[in-house]
Design a protein around this motif. Structure first.
Motif, PDB file in Angstrom:
ATOM      1  N   ASP A 165      28.826  45.875  29.043  1.00 36.18           N
ATOM      2  CA  ASP A 165      28.904  44.603  29.745  1.00 36.18           C
ATOM      3  C   ASP A 165      30.341  44.105  29.781  1.00 36.18           C
ATOM      4  OD1 ASP A 165      26.025  44.009  30.265  1.00 36.18           O
ATOM      5  OD2 ASP A 165      25.920  44.160  28.086  1.00 36.18           O
ATOM      6  N   THR A 166      30.706  43.476  30.884  1.00 28.42           N
ATOM      7  CA  THR A 166      32.060  42.958  31.060  1.00 28.42           C
ATOM      8  C   THR A 166      32.100  41.471  30.755  1.00 28.42           C
ATOM      9  OG1 THR A 166      32.616  44.614  32.734  1.00 28.42           O
ATOM     10  CG2 THR A 166      33.933  42.598  32.718  1.00 28.42           C
ATOM     11  N   ILE A 167      33.101  41.064  29.971  1.00 25.45           N
ATOM     12  CA  ILE A 167      33.337  39.670  29.646  1.00 25.45           C
ATOM     13  C   ILE A 167      34.694  39.284  30.216  1.00 25.45           C
ATOM     14  CG2 ILE A 167      33.480  37.920  27.822  1.00 25.45           C
ATOM     15  CD1 ILE A 167      30.785  39.406  27.953  1.00 25.45           C
ATOM     16  N   LEU A 168      34.749  38.207  30.977  1.00 20.85           N
ATOM     17  CA  LEU A 168      36.006  37.716  31.529  1.00 20.85           C
ATOM     18  C   LEU A 168      36.555  36.603  30.635  1.00 20.85           C
ATOM     19  CD1 LEU A 168      38.224  37.367  33.673  1.00 20.85           C
ATOM     20  CD2 LEU A 168      36.615  35.935  34.974  1.00 20.85           C
ATOM     21  N   THR A 184      43.832  31.659  40.502  1.00 20.11           N
ATOM     22  CA  THR A 184      43.808  32.781  41.444  1.00 20.11           C
ATOM     23  C   THR A 184      43.322  34.066  40.793  1.00 20.11           C
ATOM     24  OG1 THR A 184      45.636  31.816  42.705  1.00 20.11           O
ATOM     25  CG2 THR A 184      45.195  34.165  43.027  1.00 20.11           C
ATOM     26  N   SER A 185      43.889  34.386  39.632  1.00 14.43           N
ATOM     27  CA  SER A 185      43.486  35.627  38.958  1.00 14.43           C
ATOM     28  C   SER A 185      42.058  35.531  38.420  1.00 14.43           C
ATOM     29  CB  SER A 185      44.458  35.958  37.825  1.00 14.43           C
ATOM     30  OG  SER A 185      44.495  34.929  36.854  1.00 14.43           O
ATOM     31  N   ALA A 186      41.634  34.336  38.019  1.00  8.99           N
ATOM     32  CA  ALA A 186      40.271  34.166  37.507  1.00  8.99           C
ATOM     33  C   ALA A 186      39.235  34.461  38.585  1.00  8.99           C
ATOM     34  CB  ALA A 186      40.084  32.751  36.967  1.00  8.99           C
ATOM     35  N   ILE A 187      39.457  33.926  39.762  1.00  9.44           N
ATOM     36  CA  ILE A 187      38.502  34.140  40.861  1.00  9.44           C
ATOM     37  C   ILE A 187      38.553  35.595  41.324  1.00  9.44           C
ATOM     38  CG2 ILE A 187      37.860  33.466  43.194  1.00  9.44           C
ATOM     39  CD1 ILE A 187      37.326  31.384  40.939  1.00  9.44           C
ATOM     40  N   ALA A 188      39.742  36.188  41.316  1.00 14.24           N
ATOM     41  CA  ALA A 188      39.863  37.597  41.701  1.00 14.24           C
ATOM     42  C   ALA A 188      39.105  38.498  40.729  1.00 14.24           C
ATOM     43  CB  ALA A 188      41.339  37.993  41.753  1.00 14.24           C
ATOM     44  N   GLN A 189      39.252  38.240  39.428  1.00 13.21           N
ATOM     45  CA  GLN A 189      38.544  39.037  38.429  1.00 13.21           C
ATOM     46  C   GLN A 189      37.031  38.806  38.497  1.00 13.21           C
ATOM     47  OE1 GLN A 189      40.531  41.292  37.598  1.00 13.21           O
ATOM     48  NE2 GLN A 189      41.157  40.973  35.464  1.00 13.21           N
ATOM     49  N   ARG A 204      35.310  38.129  41.186  1.00 14.65           N
ATOM     50  CA  ARG A 204      34.804  38.877  42.344  1.00 14.65           C
ATOM     51  C   ARG A 204      34.804  40.379  42.078  1.00 14.65           C
ATOM     52  NH1 ARG A 204      34.414  35.892  47.007  1.00 14.65           N
ATOM     53  NH2 ARG A 204      35.492  33.886  47.080  1.00 14.65           N
ATOM     54  N   ARG A 205      35.813  40.858  41.364  1.00 10.42           N
ATOM     55  CA  ARG A 205      35.943  42.288  41.145  1.00 10.42           C
ATOM     56  C   ARG A 205      34.931  42.814  40.126  1.00 10.42           C
ATOM     57  NH1 ARG A 205      41.270  45.487  38.718  1.00 10.42           N
ATOM     58  NH2 ARG A 205      40.340  47.577  38.795  1.00 10.42           N
ATOM     59  N   PHE A 206      34.794  42.117  38.991  1.00 13.07           N
ATOM     60  CA  PHE A 206      33.991  42.649  37.890  1.00 13.07           C
ATOM     61  C   PHE A 206      32.599  42.018  37.764  1.00 13.07           C
ATOM     62  CE2 PHE A 206      38.389  43.538  36.578  1.00 13.07           C
ATOM     63  CZ  PHE A 206      38.275  44.892  36.280  1.00 13.07           C
ATOM     64  N   GLU A 207      32.398  40.852  38.414  1.00 13.62           N
ATOM     65  CA  GLU A 207      31.108  40.158  38.351  1.00 13.62           C
ATOM     66  C   GLU A 207      30.589  40.066  36.909  1.00 13.62           C
ATOM     67  OE1 GLU A 207      28.683  42.355  41.063  1.00 13.62           O
ATOM     68  OE2 GLU A 207      29.459  41.266  42.785  1.00 13.62           O
ATOM     69  N   PRO A 208      31.375  39.493  36.005  1.00 13.81           N
ATOM     70  CA  PRO A 208      30.947  39.392  34.604  1.00 13.81           C
ATOM     71  C   PRO A 208      29.767  38.448  34.455  1.00 13.81           C
ATOM     72  CG  PRO A 208      32.877  38.032  34.976  1.00 13.81           C
ATOM     73  CD  PRO A 208      32.658  38.807  36.246  1.00 13.81           C
ATOM     74  N   LYS A 209      28.908  38.756  33.510  1.00 14.06           N
ATOM     75  CA  LYS A 209      27.769  37.870  33.233  1.00 14.06           C
ATOM     76  C   LYS A 209      28.188  36.699  32.359  1.00 14.06           C
ATOM     77  CE  LYS A 209      24.134  41.389  33.689  1.00 14.06           C
ATOM     78  NZ  LYS A 209      25.006  42.501  34.093  1.00 14.06           N
ATOM     79  N   VAL A 210      29.279  36.863  31.588  1.00 10.03           N
ATOM     80  CA  VAL A 210      29.762  35.813  30.698  1.00 10.03           C
ATOM     81  C   VAL A 210      31.268  35.644  30.888  1.00 10.03           C
ATOM     82  CG1 VAL A 210      30.025  35.067  28.286  1.00 10.03           C
ATOM     83  CG2 VAL A 210      27.952  36.287  28.996  1.00 10.03           C
ATOM     84  N   THR A 243      33.347  46.482  48.530  1.00  9.15           N
ATOM     85  CA  THR A 243      33.499  45.846  47.228  1.00  9.15           C
ATOM     86  C   THR A 243      32.132  45.716  46.560  1.00  9.15           C
ATOM     87  OG1 THR A 243      33.207  43.622  48.130  1.00  9.15           O
ATOM     88  CG2 THR A 243      35.458  44.513  48.056  1.00  9.15           C
ATOM     89  N   ARG A 244      32.126  45.490  45.254  1.00  8.77           N
ATOM     90  CA  ARG A 244      30.853  45.294  44.548  1.00  8.77           C
ATOM     91  C   ARG A 244      30.066  44.100  45.097  1.00  8.77           C
ATOM     92  NH1 ARG A 244      29.701  47.267  39.108  1.00  8.77           N
ATOM     93  NH2 ARG A 244      28.891  45.200  38.660  1.00  8.77           N
ATOM     94  N   PRO A 245      30.717  42.940  45.351  1.00  8.80           N
ATOM     95  CA  PRO A 245      29.958  41.826  45.937  1.00  8.80           C
ATOM     96  C   PRO A 245      29.299  42.187  47.268  1.00  8.80           C
ATOM     97  CG  PRO A 245      32.038  41.030  45.059  1.00  8.80           C
ATOM     98  CD  PRO A 245      32.094  42.522  45.001  1.00  8.80           C
ATOM     99  N   THR A 246      30.040  42.964  48.096  1.00  6.21           N
ATOM    100  CA  THR A 246      29.462  43.391  49.377  1.00  6.21           C
ATOM    101  C   THR A 246      28.274  44.312  49.152  1.00  6.21           C
ATOM    102  OG1 THR A 246      31.600  43.222  50.499  1.00  6.21           O
ATOM    103  CG2 THR A 246      29.924  44.604  51.543  1.00  6.21           C
TER     104      THR A 246
END
Length: 453
Positions: A3-6, A34-39, A41-47, A433-436
């Motif tokens: 699992d990915t944590i941001l 900016t970097s928070a929203i980019a990460q 979108r990229r990793f879709e962390p659950k937490v 992308t993963r969101p797409t």
């Protein structure tokens, strides 16, 4: 898959502490909006852990609260744990009001943060599983399917469950008409009373009347005692008349009288017996054509068909095919203590391309034999008795929307299998992308992929 944590924090010391504390997870970092929203979108962390004091206003919580607002707007199921100083409890409570999951105060304690993240992650997974379950299983728990075709039927069945309206289930053989009938009964006020089913096509014509209405002692040779029929047996509950289109024309008049008056007379009897039951009928035949051919009574047709429900064939439930296959695989694997656990890519494509003339009943038979015959843990087309998809003629359709949906859903499944069920690799193979990718999965109701991610 880890699992990915941001972690959103501009303090390198805090970043290092959190990375060390959360070694069981894939930790990624961001230090501003900016970097928070980019990460995200990229990793879709659950937490997400979020420091409220971020540039360009590190002395206040305005930037952190703005990021929190945007995270909740973009990914409402993400659990955000805010980081505050010892004297900043007011902003922490404000963050909770904005939708944050929880907060903790500096200095960081490794055990505490690990516990908070673990709890947040478990809650996120539970909510995701519940969401999948609610979409793939309707309120009628017997019905498995998420396609619009089947959900439309389910909604119709749910609306009539609490009534006693006569229901006529229509559809090809093997589509699950009896399953729907039982589901309607189980969601009705009669659920604690009997559900009695009889197949009008499986009983010889000369026996069907006595099977339905019962008979008195001495009514015919061999009638050594009074015997109640299926109609009386269902007293207070539901009678399911399967294949009513095969009911002999001579018996239809007696059935019509029962449905109108709610009384019966046993074969050889003279007394009228009141019966309080709900009647659900089903047939794969075209009753309207039979009415015009005078092989089915018109008055009986309108009596049993107060609420007709057409159950779609399996070939019209494209996204449900794999969902049903996985459901049966799990059932039969447990029943036969078998090794088979999944389907190969070619097996998935073969099932999607197959016409399923026998519908769900055919699928059950194929899955049962495949689970028994499979040599390893992965079921192949040969185990299912199906030919590889490239040996089939593709269904001809000129509707561009349908062509696009079929092509995209199959491409997603092929990429998913080639990527060994890794969503990031799947998105990479597809060039999106993963969101797409998740958006396409939601669009085509491919919940079996999301639930296995």
């Amino acid at each position: 898959m880890t699992d990915t944590i941001l972690v959103v924090d501009d303090d390198l010391g805090i970043q290092k502490q959190l990375k060390w504390s959360l070694t069981d997870y894939n930790v990624v970092f961001a230090d501003d909006h900016t970097s928070a929203i980019a990460q995200l979108r990229r990793f879709e962390p659950k937490v997400v852990t979020l420091d409220l004091g971020l540039p360009p206003d590190p002395a206040n919580a305005s930037e952190g609260l703005r990021i929190l607002h945007d995270i909740i707007a973009l990914a409402p199921r993400t659990k955000v744990i805010v980081v505050t100083g010892n004297s900043d409890k007011q902003n922490a409570l404000k963050a909770i009001d904005f939708g944050a999951y929880d907060f903790y105060q500096k200095p960081i304690d490794s055990d505490t943060i690990k516990l908070l993240v673990h709890r947040a992650l478990n809650l996120s997974k539970l909510e995701h599983e519940n969401s999948i379950l609610s979409r793939t299983r309707s309120g009628m728990s017997r019905i498995v399917g998420n396609s619009e075709a089947i959900q439309k039927v389910v909604r119709r069945a749910e609306k009539i469950a609490n009534t006693d309206i006569s229901t006529l289930l229509l559809g090809e053989s093997g589509t699950g008409k009896e399953v729907f009938a039982r589901s309607i009964h189980e969601h009705s006020p009669r659920k604690d009373k009997p559900f009695v089913a009889i197949n009008c096509a499986s009983i010889p014509e000369n026996l069907l009347e006595s099977e339905l209405f019962g008979y008195e002692k001495g009514a015919f040779t061999g009638a050594n005692k009074t015997t109640i029929g299926k109609i009386e047996t269902a007293q207070g509950g539901t009678l399911f008349l399967d294949e009513i289109g095969d009911m002999p024309i001579g018996l239809q008049a007696k059935m019509l009288r029962f449905l109108q008056e709610r009384v019966i007379e046993r074969v050889g009897g003279r007394n009228e017996i009141p019966v309080d039951i709900r009647v659900i009928c089903a047939t794969h035949r075209d009753l309207q054509s039979m009415v015009s051919q005078e092989t089915f009574r018109e008055d009986l047709y309108y009596r049993v068909g107060e609420m007709p429900i057409m159950i779609p064939p399996l070939r019209e439930r494209d996204q449900d095919i794999i969902l049903l296959a996985r459901t049966f695989l799990n059932i039969y694997r447990e029943e036969f203590k078998a090794k088979a656990k999944s389907f190969s890519e070619t097996a998935v494509n073969a099932m999607l391309a197959h016409k399923w003339p026998g519908n769900i009943r055919e699928m059950q038979n194929k899955l049962k034999s495949a689970v028994i015959m499979a040599e390893g843990t992965v079921i192949q087309p040969d185990d299912l008795g199906l030919m590889p998809v490239d040996a089939h003629d593709e269904p001809e359709t000129l509707n561009l929307r349908e062509v696009r949906e079929i092509a995209e859903s199959r491409a997603i499944r092929r990429a998913y299998q080639k990527a060994d069920k890794n969503m990031s690799k799947t998105a990479e193979l597809l060039g999106v992308t993963r969101p797409t990718l998740y958006s396409l999965i939601d669009k085509y109701h491919m919940e079996d992929i999301k639930s296995s991610d």
